[in-house]
Scaffold this motif. Sequence first.
Motif, PDB file in Angstrom:
ATOM      1  N   UNK A 186       0.830  -1.208   0.000  1.00  0.00           N
ATOM      2  CA  UNK A 186       0.000   0.000   0.000  1.00  0.00           C
ATOM      3  C   UNK A 186       0.863   1.256   0.000  1.00  0.00           C
ATOM      4  N   UNK A 187       1.926   1.236   0.814  1.00  0.00           N
ATOM      5  CA  UNK A 187       2.837   2.379   0.867  1.00  0.00           C
ATOM      6  C   UNK A 187       3.455   2.612  -0.519  1.00  0.00           C
ATOM      7  N   UNK A 188       3.861   1.526  -1.169  1.00  0.00           N
ATOM      8  CA  UNK A 188       4.474   1.650  -2.501  1.00  0.00           C
ATOM      9  C   UNK A 188       3.488   2.255  -3.499  1.00  0.00           C
ATOM     10  N   UNK A 189       2.240   1.775  -3.447  1.00  0.00           N
ATOM     11  CA  UNK A 189       1.231   2.295  -4.385  1.00  0.00           C
ATOM     12  C   UNK A 189       0.970   3.784  -4.126  1.00  0.00           C
ATOM     13  N   UNK A 190       0.906   4.168  -2.839  1.00  0.00           N
ATOM     14  CA  UNK A 190       0.688   5.592  -2.509  1.00  0.00           C
ATOM     15  C   UNK A 190       1.825   6.438  -3.064  1.00  0.00           C
ATOM     16  N   UNK A 191       3.042   5.944  -2.894  1.00  0.00           N
ATOM     17  CA  UNK A 191       4.210   6.693  -3.372  1.00  0.00           C
ATOM     18  C   UNK A 191       4.211   6.776  -4.894  1.00  0.00           C
ATOM     19  N   UNK A 192       3.833   5.690  -5.568  1.00  0.00           N
ATOM     20  CA  UNK A 192       3.805   5.677  -7.033  1.00  0.00           C
ATOM     21  C   UNK A 192       2.803   6.718  -7.545  1.00  0.00           C
ATOM     22  N   UNK A 193       1.645   6.793  -6.902  1.00  0.00           N
ATOM     23  CA  UNK A 193       0.663   7.794  -7.311  1.00  0.00           C
ATOM     24  C   UNK A 193       1.230   9.192  -7.022  1.00  0.00           C
ATOM     25  N   UNK A 194       1.996   9.308  -5.938  1.00  0.00           N
ATOM     26  CA  UNK A 194       2.654  10.569  -5.604  1.00  0.00           C
ATOM     27  C   UNK A 194       3.644  10.995  -6.679  1.00  0.00           C
ATOM     28  N   UNK A 195       4.333  10.023  -7.302  1.00  0.00           N
ATOM     29  CA  UNK A 195       5.296  10.345  -8.368  1.00  0.00           C
ATOM     30  C   UNK A 195       4.613  11.102  -9.496  1.00  0.00           C
ATOM     31  N   UNK A 196       3.347  10.811  -9.741  1.00  0.00           N
ATOM     32  CA  UNK A 196       2.630  11.412 -10.873  1.00  0.00           C
ATOM     33  C   UNK A 196       1.888  12.683 -10.456  1.00  0.00           C
ATOM     34  N   UNK A 197       1.302  12.668  -9.284  1.00  0.00           N
ATOM     35  CA  UNK A 197       0.453  13.788  -8.851  1.00  0.00           C
ATOM     36  C   UNK A 197       1.211  14.860  -8.070  1.00  0.00           C
ATOM     37  N   UNK A 198       2.440  14.525  -7.649  1.00  0.00           N
ATOM     38  CA  UNK A 198       3.180  15.493  -6.852  1.00  0.00           C
ATOM     39  C   UNK A 198       2.683  15.554  -5.414  1.00  0.00           C
ATOM     40  N   UNK A 199       1.762  14.733  -5.066  1.00  0.00           N
ATOM     41  CA  UNK A 199       1.348  14.570  -3.676  1.00  0.00           C
ATOM     42  C   UNK A 199       0.908  13.123  -3.486  1.00  0.00           C
ATOM     43  N   UNK A 200       1.277  12.589  -2.307  1.00  0.00           N
ATOM     44  CA  UNK A 200       1.003  11.179  -2.060  1.00  0.00           C
ATOM     45  C   UNK A 200      -0.484  10.891  -1.971  1.00  0.00           C
ATOM     46  N   UNK A 201      -0.847   9.666  -2.266  1.00  0.00           N
ATOM     47  CA  UNK A 201      -2.244   9.258  -2.151  1.00  0.00           C
ATOM     48  C   UNK A 201      -2.664   9.259  -0.684  1.00  0.00           C
ATOM     49  N   UNK A 202      -3.903   9.672  -0.432  1.00  0.00           N
ATOM     50  CA  UNK A 202      -4.449   9.617   0.929  1.00  0.00           C
ATOM     51  C   UNK A 202      -5.260   8.322   1.087  1.00  0.00           C
TER      52      UNK A 202
END
Length: 463
Positions: free
Chosen positions: A382-398
Amino acid sequence: MLEPVLKRIDDGMDASIERWSELLRIPSVSTDPAYADDARRAAHWLIEQFEALGFTMELHETEGHPVVLGHHPGPGGDVPHLLYYGHYDVQPADPVELWDSGPFEPTVVDSVHGKKVVARGAVDDKGQLMMWVEALRAWQAEHGTLPVETTVLLEGEEEIGSKHLRPFLEAQRPRLAAADVCVVSDTSMWDVDTPAITYSLRGLLYTEITCRGPSHDLHSGFYGGAVVNPLNALARVLADLHDDNGRIRIPGFYDQVLEPGESERAAWESLDMDEAAFLEGAGVTAGGGERDRSLPERIWTRPTGDVNGLYGGYTGAGAKTVIATEGTAKVSFRLVPEQDPDAIAEGFRRFLDEHTPAGCSCELTIHSAAPAIRIDPESAWLRTACAAMGDIYGREAVPIGCGGSIPIAAWARGILGIDTLLMGFSLDDDAMHSPNEKFEITCFERGMKSHAALLARIAEGRV
Ligand code: BES
Ligand code: MN
Ligand code: MN
């Protein structure tokens, strides 16, 4: 490894939208047998897509719509194994007259976020599953293989409770349980610029009650007041289901329900949900349900009971004085972790027996049953997926909860022993299951890129 893949996604955007539209043109409505051939067509269309990416594909017959299973070995060696899941079935389009364009004629139109595609299944789940298909395609084109061993699982019965998926998972357990994690895009974001990962889904028990009385329709003047009217009785049983505070009155219904912890409450508070906007989105002026519970609690972690459909007796034009023979209600329960769908069904059966008056009988049919799931928001995947989405959005997933249900998520844990990553990109106004369902192109694009970013993090060992 990621940058050239993102560039390919940008360059291939029009072609990606065209393939997504092709899938949308197939009316794969699962609940209506009239569309069975279309469901099969969607399954075959998907098989062709994956074969082009070097997958070995299988179509598995079930008693309902087919399951599609595919495998790609990846680069070889000791790499993670991902199981991607999506559903190719869609909800019926009705009421068709409320659509601004044909539900199965995908149309690109302007939206406040740029452009959107309008069609049945645009977001649920064809657009969302095509995000990871297109990410895999771009990765394969750029790097000549995939960075992970990959299994894909696509079903055509999610919208009707995934009835035949459960025995399929049991039969294929050895192959599927070899995966490290299940990846699903079929949930929502927080808002258009804030990605989210869903860590809880409610379960669903879907039932139907038919209440029967007289052997034939009766004149309500001749018999009214002297026999039990099955429609009155049904209404009474349904009204008995909730108390004045919105709680379900089936004995034992709340026995297994967990109260949220302090950290969960704090996380909800920090999300600062706008209840007025939520109600406005539903076109109502006041909320319902359990009065003493917050909005996120009521939709994410509290169980519910709802009548989804109700019919019987005279429903034609004008008036007809009649006591009908029977009436039917479709009743569903959203369930939360630890509630056992079978035990709830049993409790409901006893409740019906006790509340049905003499002179009537109630028959209960169970259409589907799937438990809820909660995934540890701190788990490594889950942490990895949040960070991956953060790579694209510039903010981590909540981390967010979801009031809806996706049966695979609970069964992936219960039957296969693996967690599910619910990386969803839908917005609250996407009109899932409603007329003019749509998916924003910006969500589709950044969803594809987030899936590519997840692959890149795995390829680079940043897990
Ligand atoms: N994609 C939805 C689940 C969902 C609902 C996600 C709301 C985000 C917000 C899924 O396709 C769905 O509709 N599930 C059914 C499941 C059922 C028939 C077992 C549902 O929740 O009603
Ligand atoms: Mn869905
Ligand atoms: Mn759905």
